[in-house]
Motif scaffolding. Sequence first.
Motif, PDB file in Angstrom:
ATOM      1  N   ASP A 114      41.007  44.734   5.999  1.00 47.80           N
ATOM      2  CA  ASP A 114      39.587  44.629   6.318  1.00 47.80           C
ATOM      3  C   ASP A 114      39.369  45.106   7.743  1.00 47.80           C
ATOM      4  O   ASP A 114      39.688  44.411   8.704  1.00 47.80           O
ATOM      5  CB  ASP A 114      39.104  43.188   6.153  1.00 47.80           C
ATOM      6  CG  ASP A 114      37.601  43.025   6.355  1.00 47.80           C
ATOM      7  OD1 ASP A 114      36.942  43.995   6.787  1.00 47.80           O
ATOM      8  OD2 ASP A 114      37.091  41.922   6.095  1.00 47.80           O
ATOM      9  N   LEU A 115      38.851  46.325   7.861  1.00 46.31           N
ATOM     10  CA  LEU A 115      38.498  46.912   9.156  1.00 46.31           C
ATOM     11  C   LEU A 115      36.987  47.109   9.227  1.00 46.31           C
ATOM     12  O   LEU A 115      36.500  47.965   9.951  1.00 46.31           O
ATOM     13  CB  LEU A 115      39.225  48.247   9.356  1.00 46.31           C
ATOM     14  CG  LEU A 115      40.742  48.188   9.428  1.00 46.31           C
ATOM     15  CD1 LEU A 115      41.330  49.595   9.477  1.00 46.31           C
ATOM     16  CD2 LEU A 115      41.203  47.373  10.620  1.00 46.31           C
ATOM     17  N   SER A 116      36.254  46.331   8.465  1.00 45.24           N
ATOM     18  CA  SER A 116      34.805  46.482   8.389  1.00 45.24           C
ATOM     19  C   SER A 116      34.128  46.042   9.691  1.00 45.24           C
ATOM     20  O   SER A 116      34.713  45.342  10.524  1.00 45.24           O
ATOM     21  CB  SER A 116      34.260  45.655   7.223  1.00 45.24           C
ATOM     22  OG  SER A 116      34.518  44.282   7.427  1.00 45.24           O
ATOM     23  N   ILE A 117      32.883  46.477   9.830  1.00 44.79           N
ATOM     24  CA  ILE A 117      32.002  46.097  10.941  1.00 44.79           C
ATOM     25  C   ILE A 117      32.665  46.367  12.295  1.00 44.79           C
ATOM     26  O   ILE A 117      32.799  45.493  13.143  1.00 44.79           O
ATOM     27  CB  ILE A 117      31.520  44.631  10.819  1.00 44.79           C
ATOM     28  CG1 ILE A 117      31.079  44.316   9.387  1.00 44.79           C
ATOM     29  CG2 ILE A 117      30.367  44.376  11.773  1.00 44.79           C
ATOM     30  CD1 ILE A 117      30.791  42.853   9.116  1.00 44.79           C
ATOM     31  N   ASN A 118      33.111  47.584  12.474  1.00 44.52           N
ATOM     32  CA  ASN A 118      33.657  48.059  13.737  1.00 44.52           C
ATOM     33  C   ASN A 118      32.944  49.359  14.076  1.00 44.52           C
ATOM     34  O   ASN A 118      31.873  49.639  13.543  1.00 44.52           O
ATOM     35  CB  ASN A 118      35.173  48.231  13.631  1.00 44.52           C
ATOM     36  CG  ASN A 118      35.913  46.908  13.707  1.00 44.52           C
ATOM     37  OD1 ASN A 118      35.898  46.242  14.728  1.00 44.52           O
ATOM     38  ND2 ASN A 118      36.542  46.520  12.609  1.00 44.52           N
ATOM     39  N   LYS A 119      33.519  50.149  14.921  1.00 44.93           N
ATOM     40  CA  LYS A 119      32.943  51.445  15.292  1.00 44.93           C
ATOM     41  C   LYS A 119      33.981  52.545  15.090  1.00 44.93           C
ATOM     42  O   LYS A 119      34.135  53.439  15.918  1.00 44.93           O
ATOM     43  CB  LYS A 119      32.454  51.403  16.741  1.00 44.93           C
ATOM     44  CG  LYS A 119      31.339  50.396  16.944  1.00 44.93           C
ATOM     45  CD  LYS A 119      30.924  50.278  18.378  1.00 44.93           C
ATOM     46  CE  LYS A 119      29.832  49.219  18.504  1.00 44.93           C
ATOM     47  NZ  LYS A 119      29.478  48.942  19.883  1.00 44.93           N
TER      48      LYS A 119
END
Length: 127
Positions: free
Chosen positions: A26-31
């Motif tokens: 889960d590498l979600s909600i990053n840039k």
Amino acid sequence: MLFLSGNNFIGEIGSDISALKLQELDLSINKLTGSIPEDIVNLKNLKILYLYYNNLVGQIPSGVGMLPNLTDLRLFSNRVFLAHSLQSLENIQNWNIFRCPTTTCPVSYLIRSASTKSSTTLWCSTI
């Protein structure tokens, strides 16, 4: 399991990610930027892949559908698209690929593939 959601990470996903023996990523909600590395298809134990709410672009690696244990794939709110050559989708029960360009999104293929499982959720809309 690697949960790094919501950390404002910037940069690209390195191809060395495939060296990890992960079941959930889960590498979600990053840039995060760049494309989804082709090497991600080497994560044979991966069950869940969440990369939503980033700035990823380009084609989803065609081998993603062949990951034998992948059941949940969420890539929405990126600028990624599906390859016409995307291989088997048999195991993926939950798709959420929002903002898939219509010219490269084989929706009829996905619906045919997804319809073999009653619990499959398919989200694919146009930009």
